[in-house]
Structure formats: C-alpha cells, structure tokens
Design an enzyme around this catalytic site. Sequence first.
Site, PDB file in Angstrom:
ATOM      1  CD  GLU A 223      -3.015  -0.922   2.319  1.00 18.59           C
ATOM      2  OE1 GLU A 223      -2.918   0.032   3.112  1.00 18.59           O
ATOM      3  OE2 GLU A 223      -3.968  -1.736   2.357  1.00 18.59           O
ATOM      4  CD  GLU A 404      -3.600  -5.711   4.144  1.00 16.88           C
ATOM      5  OE1 GLU A 404      -4.416  -4.886   4.619  1.00 16.88           O
ATOM      6  OE2 GLU A 404      -2.374  -5.566   4.179  1.00 16.88           O
TER       7      GLU A 404
HETATM    8  C1  FCB Z   1      -4.220  -2.049   5.675  1.00 22.88           C
HETATM    9  C2  FCB Z   1      -2.817  -2.390   6.145  1.00 22.88           C
HETATM   10  C3  FCB Z   1      -2.794  -3.475   7.202  1.00 22.88           C
HETATM   11  C4  FCB Z   1      -3.905  -3.290   8.203  1.00 22.88           C
HETATM   12  C5  FCB Z   1      -5.243  -3.118   7.522  1.00 22.88           C
HETATM   13  C6  FCB Z   1      -6.401  -2.974   8.454  1.00 22.88           C
HETATM   14  O1  FCB Z   1      -4.220  -0.766   5.142  1.00 22.88           O
HETATM   15  O2  FCB Z   1      -2.047  -2.818   5.054  1.00 22.88           O
HETATM   16  O3  FCB Z   1      -1.539  -3.478   7.787  1.00 22.88           O
HETATM   17  O4  FCB Z   1      -3.620  -2.238   9.039  1.00 22.88           O
HETATM   18  O5  FCB Z   1      -5.195  -2.004   6.678  1.00 22.88           O
END
Ligand code: FCB
Length: 497
Positions: A223, A404
Amino acid sequence: MSLLTRRRLLRRAALSATAAGAARTGLAGATAAGIATSTVALGGCDSPPERTTDPEPDRGLRFPDGFAWGAATSAYQIEGAAKEDGRGESVWDTFSHTPGRIRNGDTGDVAADHYHRYAQDLDLMRELGLRSYRFSISWPRIQADGSGRPNQRGLDFYRRLLDGLHERGIAPMATLFHWDLPQALQDAGGWENRDTAERFAEYADVVFRALGDRVPVWLTVNEPKTVVQNGYIWGHHAPGFQDEDAAYLVAHHLQLAHGLAVQALRASGVTGRIGPALNLHPCYPADDSAESATATRLHDGYENRLYLDSIFKGAYPQDVLDDLGPDSRMVRGVRDGDLKIISSPVDLLAVQYYTPIYVTGDGDTVRKWPTSEAEWQQIYPEGMYDILTRVTRDYGRVPITITENGLPCPDVPGADGNIDDAGRVTFLRDHFAAAHRAIGDGVPLESYHVWSLLDNFEWAEGYEQRWGLVYVDYASQRRVLKRSAHWYRDVIRRNGL
Ligand code: FCB
C-alpha cells in the site's frame, strides 16, 4: 497543487480527524457529511440475528480448483521482539514511542509476540486449513540501519518460519516492505530521498538470495498510497508529516522502489513470482451531477491510477500530473527511464479492498454505507466486484491475489470463552460471494487472504481494534479461534460458500 486537490485533501483530513474523535467516543456511525449511515450495527459487527444463523447453509458457490485461501499479517503488527537478535529501529518504533501518536500509547514492542510464538501460530494456520500465508519481512531485522551486511539472526527467523510453513503444506507469500522503514534511512530523508529506493533494491536482493528458494510469491511495497496519505498528508502514520508536496514525491520513490525490486528479483536468478500490493478504492460520484463525475475521475486518479497506470502502462495519469502541476516536487523528481523501471513486467497484482469512496462535485468525500469500527471503512461488498472487474478490464488479465480484506469487530470473549464475531462472518461471506461473481465474469483471481490471521497492533489505533480471525489475549498471549475462524475453516474445506 491545484485548488481542487488542496480542498479535497484538507476536507479529508478534517473528516478523518472528526471521525477519529467520534469513534473514540463511541459514535463511529455518525457522518460528518450528513449522508447516510445509521449505526455500525447494520453492516458491521452486530449484525441482525437472521443473518447469523449457524451453521451457514451451503450456497453451492464453489471456487476454482486450487484456489488458495489464506490469511495475512505484517511484521511490526505481530512480531514484537523489537530489540532482539540485532533488529534495528524502524520509523514505527519511533512513531509509536512518541507521546500522543498512538491510541492508549500502545507500541509494537511486544505485539502478538509472534517472533517467539511463531510455531504455535503455524499450528493455528494448519488447524484453519490455510493454503497460503501472507506475512512481511522486517527490513530492520535484516539490515538494522537499512543498508550493508545482513543480520544473519534476522534471516534465520524467517527461514524458520518458511520451513514451518512448508512442513505444514502452506504456501508462503512474503511482502518486502510493510511500512517499517529503518529509522536510519528516515534520518537520511526517508522516502523523500531517492536513494531510499536504491537501498530497498539492495535489501530486496539480500532477501531474495537468502530466502528465494523458499518463497514462491513476493510482494514489493505494501500500500504505497497509505504511506503517502496517512504518513505524509494526514500525518497519523509514521513518519507523521503533513506535507502534500513531499507526499507525491514519496509516491514516486515508492513506485521506483517497487520497480527496482522487480528488476532485482529477475537479476538474482531466483524463480519466484513478484508483484505490487495495492489498496484500491472504487470511486463513485456521490450524486448525478456532471461536477461529481469530474471530481470522481480525478479522485480515482489519486487513489488508483497513479499506482496502476505507472506499473501497468508505464505512465503516470496525465490528469493527476496536471493537477499536481509542473512545479510539484513529484513532477520535478521523475527522471528519464524511471517509468520504464516502475513498469518492469510483474507476475501478479495483489489487491487489498476495504472500502469504496463517494465523491461530491466539490471534491469532498462522503459516506453512503454503514461503517465498521474503523470509521474510514464503509461496508460495501459490491465494491470488491467492481474493483476486481475494473482492474481486469483496464489493465488486462494479470493474475490477481486478494492480499487483504476484513474488518475490526468489538470482540469480547463470552462467559464460555468463545468469541462470537457474527458480523465478521457476514462481512467475509458477502465479500467472498462478490469475489466469486468476479471470477465468473472473467477475473483471474487465484487466492484470497483475510486480514488478519491474528488480532494485532493496528497502527494509530493500537490494540483497540481487533481484526483477527484469531483472538489474542494480550495479557497472557493466549490465542482463541473466533467464530469466524471456525466458519472460515469450513469455507476452505468446501472451497466455497
Ligand atoms: C491495511 C494495512 C494493514 C492493516 C489493515 C487494516 O491498510 O495494510 O496493515 O492495518 O489495513
């Protein structure tokens, strides 16, 4: 920077601050913009009872054979052992130890103590039936000051972890950078300094050569947009700056670091696959006006195309460059050949999806859906379908992994010790179904990693937000599978819903 962008960013900073305050006082469902959202209860963690019947009926949605169900973590969020075995300091050590930066003054010093308890955590993964595990390697464990000779004890930890995964038949997916920049590099200018991208490529090369025989998939930078926005515009993540002009130069250097790491893997002769890990936000106009459509387009440029176009098309989006202006540090910082490096061919794209964004005609962002405990997260599973199909439509059939997706819930053990996170089950089920539909419509999605395996240090929120499938009692470091973990095991077993 244009007026529109400045207003938008200021507005978002204000919104974020307001919402953070609201969340702290238990008003997480309130909206600064006055649009929609009643409470977190609708789509969040306290779902209506009829949506949480147990056991879940078999809906007959099967994923492709070999689909890899997984879970994700990152080093600073779970490892702890902050001063052990030669680990250096990262920007997150500095930031979390700065009074007032993290809720309740929490730090990642101990976190989920995974550094010492990794074997037990590997057993939990096996118990869940995970086929893939996405974790990150801590740069300051490998190079305490961000350059030079690697620290063998740091490499040994990851080799033990990788061996444990292989023994349990779980495929590793390793992220090279999940925000824990060595503090020594920050002291030399951090990501504002182009040299940091070169140091990253050297670090990546060290890791490829030491661990490449054990890692089938590498992810470069986690990210980059979050570092840019949270770290350099709003300032609530490390390194904690509020400097928009610096922020987009940082974006360029993170993209450059990504491209250099891809090239380093190819040059190393190691055979693993590699790609970027981008948090993508589908952007929608908040209303039907032409102004909203125009503002949404530019917003999408900053949220998505800045990263996707540079990697997959070898060019930054012109509307974003125009908006930044020729005198911006970013535009002045791009050198001949940089885009060629950034667009070095990758093997896959890692998508992280949490929330949609709605944009008004004057560039503000508003909420349309209930939020989770994380005030920035609107719960909208359809956004998963939209972003996956859009990426495939606009950037071709590059294999995709979801690295994620998840939500925080107010998980509290019941009298029987169980954690009944029914809202997480609903959330995941709806997002899995959306991903399934995207596959049916031609998206080459090969795996899905729930954020997160364990409750952990959620950056500025400290330990207050719990994102795990597995509950961590921080006082005793005891792990308890939540209801969602049991449910996920069944999903994995039947390869679908
Ligand atoms: C993302 C991050 C991860 C975690 C989630 C909730 O942006 O990559 O580390 O904090 O959010």
